[in-house]
Write an enzyme that holds these catalytic residues in place. Structure first.
Site, PDB file in Angstrom:
ATOM      1  N   GLY A  18       0.573  -1.244   0.471  1.00  0.00           N
ATOM      2  CA  GLY A  18       0.538  -0.280   0.184  1.00  0.00           C
ATOM      3  C   GLY A  18       1.079   1.285   0.328  1.00  0.00           C
ATOM      4  O   GLY A  18       0.417   2.401  -0.061  1.00  0.00           O
TER       5      GLY A  18
ATOM      6  N   ASN B  48       1.574   3.367  -2.632  1.00  0.00           N
ATOM      7  CA  ASN B  48       0.889   3.853  -3.445  1.00  0.00           C
ATOM      8  C   ASN B  48      -0.401   4.388  -2.851  1.00  0.00           C
ATOM      9  O   ASN B  48      -0.708   5.713  -2.930  1.00  0.00           O
ATOM     10  CB  ASN B  48       0.482   3.454  -4.633  1.00  0.00           C
ATOM     11  CG  ASN B  48       1.739   3.101  -5.729  1.00  0.00           C
ATOM     12  OD1 ASN B  48       2.731   4.305  -6.015  1.00  0.00           O
ATOM     13  ND2 ASN B  48       2.510   2.506  -5.963  1.00  0.00           N
TER      14      ASN B  48
ATOM     15  N   MET C  76      -4.005  -6.702  -7.099  1.00  0.00           N
ATOM     16  CA  MET C  76      -3.598  -8.200  -7.494  1.00  0.00           C
ATOM     17  C   MET C  76      -5.133  -9.292  -7.656  1.00  0.00           C
ATOM     18  O   MET C  76      -4.483 -10.081  -7.890  1.00  0.00           O
ATOM     19  CB  MET C  76      -2.352  -8.947  -6.889  1.00  0.00           C
ATOM     20  CG  MET C  76      -1.191  -7.693  -6.138  1.00  0.00           C
ATOM     21  SD  MET C  76      -0.469  -7.488  -8.147  1.00  0.00           S
ATOM     22  CE  MET C  76       0.225  -8.972  -8.523  1.00  0.00           C
TER      23      MET C  76
ATOM     24  N   ILE D   3      -7.292  -9.904 -11.261  1.00  0.00           N
ATOM     25  CA  ILE D   3      -7.745  -9.670 -12.889  1.00  0.00           C
ATOM     26  C   ILE D   3      -8.630  -8.826 -12.580  1.00  0.00           C
ATOM     27  O   ILE D   3      -9.956 -10.232 -11.837  1.00  0.00           O
ATOM     28  CB  ILE D   3      -7.377 -10.938 -13.973  1.00  0.00           C
ATOM     29  CG1 ILE D   3      -6.145 -10.814 -13.890  1.00  0.00           C
ATOM     30  CG2 ILE D   3      -8.118 -10.118 -15.327  1.00  0.00           C
ATOM     31  CD1 ILE D   3      -5.027 -12.176 -14.632  1.00  0.00           C
ATOM     32  N   LEU D   4      -9.882  -7.788 -13.628  1.00  0.00           N
ATOM     33  CA  LEU D   4     -11.019  -8.171 -13.246  1.00  0.00           C
ATOM     34  C   LEU D   4     -11.651  -8.044 -14.887  1.00  0.00           C
ATOM     35  O   LEU D   4     -10.953  -8.062 -15.365  1.00  0.00           O
ATOM     36  CB  LEU D   4     -11.114  -6.449 -13.151  1.00  0.00           C
ATOM     37  CG  LEU D   4     -10.473  -5.478 -11.864  1.00  0.00           C
ATOM     38  CD1 LEU D   4     -10.482  -4.225 -11.872  1.00  0.00           C
ATOM     39  CD2 LEU D   4     -10.723  -6.214 -10.397  1.00  0.00           C
TER      40      LEU D   4
ATOM     41  N   ASN E  54      -5.445   2.673 -12.664  1.00  0.00           N
ATOM     42  CA  ASN E  54      -4.215   1.604 -12.011  1.00  0.00           C
ATOM     43  C   ASN E  54      -2.540   2.444 -12.472  1.00  0.00           C
ATOM     44  O   ASN E  54      -2.676   3.023 -13.503  1.00  0.00           O
ATOM     45  CB  ASN E  54      -4.352   0.766 -13.092  1.00  0.00           C
ATOM     46  CG  ASN E  54      -3.307  -0.227 -12.314  1.00  0.00           C
ATOM     47  OD1 ASN E  54      -3.454  -1.312 -10.923  1.00  0.00           O
ATOM     48  ND2 ASN E  54      -2.784  -1.160 -13.332  1.00  0.00           N
TER      49      ASN E  54
ATOM     50  N   HIS F 241       1.048   0.965 -13.534  1.00  0.00           N
ATOM     51  CA  HIS F 241       1.826  -0.134 -13.929  1.00  0.00           C
ATOM     52  C   HIS F 241       3.458   0.204 -13.289  1.00  0.00           C
ATOM     53  O   HIS F 241       3.178   1.637 -14.387  1.00  0.00           O
ATOM     54  CB  HIS F 241       1.040  -0.698 -14.255  1.00  0.00           C
ATOM     55  CG  HIS F 241       1.517  -1.489 -15.449  1.00  0.00           C
ATOM     56  ND1 HIS F 241       1.188  -2.915 -14.514  1.00  0.00           N
ATOM     57  CD2 HIS F 241       2.917  -1.633 -16.587  1.00  0.00           C
ATOM     58  CE1 HIS F 241       2.508  -3.918 -15.344  1.00  0.00           C
ATOM     59  NE2 HIS F 241       3.206  -3.416 -16.308  1.00  0.00           N
TER      60      HIS F 241
ATOM     61  N   SER G 201       3.143   3.949 -15.612  1.00  0.00           N
ATOM     62  CA  SER G 201       2.433   4.740 -16.128  1.00  0.00           C
ATOM     63  C   SER G 201       1.517   4.649 -14.847  1.00  0.00           C
ATOM     64  O   SER G 201       0.962   3.311 -14.117  1.00  0.00           O
ATOM     65  CB  SER G 201       2.176   3.164 -17.362  1.00  0.00           C
ATOM     66  OG  SER G 201       3.317   3.337 -18.179  1.00  0.00           O
TER      67      SER G 201
ATOM     68  N   ASP H  85      -3.980  -4.594 -18.307  1.00  0.00           N
ATOM     69  CA  ASP H  85      -2.631  -3.005 -18.782  1.00  0.00           C
ATOM     70  C   ASP H  85      -2.251  -2.281 -19.684  1.00  0.00           C
ATOM     71  O   ASP H  85      -1.648  -1.945 -20.171  1.00  0.00           O
ATOM     72  CB  ASP H  85      -1.109  -3.520 -18.454  1.00  0.00           C
ATOM     73  CG  ASP H  85      -1.482  -3.898 -16.887  1.00  0.00           C
ATOM     74  OD1 ASP H  85      -1.946  -3.249 -15.623  1.00  0.00           O
ATOM     75  OD2 ASP H  85      -0.595  -4.753 -16.578  1.00  0.00           O
TER      76      ASP H  85
HETATM   77  C1  GRF Z   1       3.824  -0.808  -7.303  1.00  0.00           C
HETATM   78  O1  GRF Z   1       4.856  -1.322  -8.041  1.00  0.00           O
HETATM   79  C2  GRF Z   1       2.766  -0.783  -8.332  1.00  0.00           C
HETATM   80  O2  GRF Z   1       3.017  -0.217  -9.400  1.00  0.00           O
HETATM   81  C3  GRF Z   1       2.196  -2.642  -8.734  1.00  0.00           C
HETATM   82  O3  GRF Z   1       2.180  -2.871  -7.694  1.00  0.00           O
HETATM   83  C4  GRF Z   1       2.854  -1.704  -6.725  1.00  0.00           C
HETATM   84  C5  GRF Z   1       2.334  -2.341  -5.582  1.00  0.00           C
HETATM   85  O4  GRF Z   1       3.110  -1.397  -5.032  1.00  0.00           O
HETATM   86  N1  GRF Z   1       0.654  -1.974  -9.206  1.00  0.00           N
HETATM   87  P1  GRF Z   1       2.552  -1.076  -3.137  1.00  0.00           P
HETATM   88  O5  GRF Z   1       1.133  -1.880  -2.019  1.00  0.00           O
HETATM   89  O6  GRF Z   1       1.909   0.856  -3.374  1.00  0.00           O
HETATM   90  O7  GRF Z   1       3.402  -0.462  -2.117  1.00  0.00           O
END
Ligand code: GRF
Length: 207
Positions: free
Chosen positions: A15, A17, A93, A95-96, A110, A112, A139, A148
């Site tokens: 978490g 991000n 994690m 797939i939707l 999202n 990525h 991105s 993606d």
């Molecule tokens: C990040 O690298 C994001 O780009 C990818 O999964 C990772 C998640 O990290 N989709 P966090 O849970 O946000 O630390």
């Protein structure tokens, strides 16, 4: 009455991000507020941070549902209960399905860890190094049925240095992710960009 857009974040793990988005949304001038954090894993470390911030959280285990669609319908009910305008996937994690992504088309984004359209899917950092790329990055894109594949809203680049391991490179990219995601959500919430669902590409709202 706040004019801020209501945003939910979907996580599965760390978490970081999510934390960056929550921190950005503390700013009075930021056009979005985080109204809920959902995880498909009850043990996701990010949930603790969200709770400590006083943000409502919810979890659902996919294993409790007969079908993927049942799970997603329950998730949509939670998001509708929070009256969200936008949904941010942040290390989510799962797939939707086409049904879910269509329900939230233009509303879900999202992050990525690659310069899309390069390296969709997993292990992006190792793949960029193995390919001999000189640069890599991240991105933010709209969520569409293809994994993606949705139109890119914003990207950030980092150099790949000689001797980089996937872990070292991932850490360099992550620093940029934490700046890029709040910026991209801010643009979306402020109405500076939108998904053109007819043409399946990003356009400025006033174009
Ligand atoms: C990040 O690298 C994001 O780009 C990818 O999964 C990772 C998640 O990290 N989709 P966090 O849970 O946000 O630390």
């Amino acid at each position: 009455m706040s004019g801020k857009k209501r945003v939910a974040i979907l996580i599965s793990g760390r978490g970081s991000n999510m934390t960056a988005l929550i921190e950005a949304a503390r700013n009075a001038d930021y056009p979005a507020q985080i109204v809920g954090v959902f995880s498909n894993r009850a043990a996701a470390p990010g949930l603790e941070y969200a709770r400590a911030e006083g943000i409502p959280t919810a979890t659902l285990a996919q294993s409790k549902f007969e079908t993927r669609l049942d799970f997603e319908n329950a998730l949509t009910a939670i998001l509708e209960g929070w009256r969200v305008d936008y949904v941010c996937l942040a290390g989510f994690m799962r797939i939707l399905t086409r049904e879910f992504t269509t329900r939230w088309l233009g509303k879900a984004i999202n992050i990525h860890p690659s310069l899309l359209p390069k390296y969709k899917g997993l292990d992006t950092h190792a793949r960029a190094i193995a390919a001999g790329d000189l640069e890599h990055g991240c991105s933010v894109h709209f969520v569409t049925p293809g994994l993606d594949e949705g139109p890119v809203i914003a990207q950030a680049r980092v150099p790949i240095q000689p001797g980089d391991t996937p872990e070292v490179l991932a850490a360099r990219v992550l620093v940029e992710e934490h700046k890029l995601y709040p910026r991209a959500l801010g643009m979306l919430a402020a109405g500076e960009i939108a998904l053109d669902t007819g043409l399946n590409k990003v356009r400025p709202l006033d174009a």
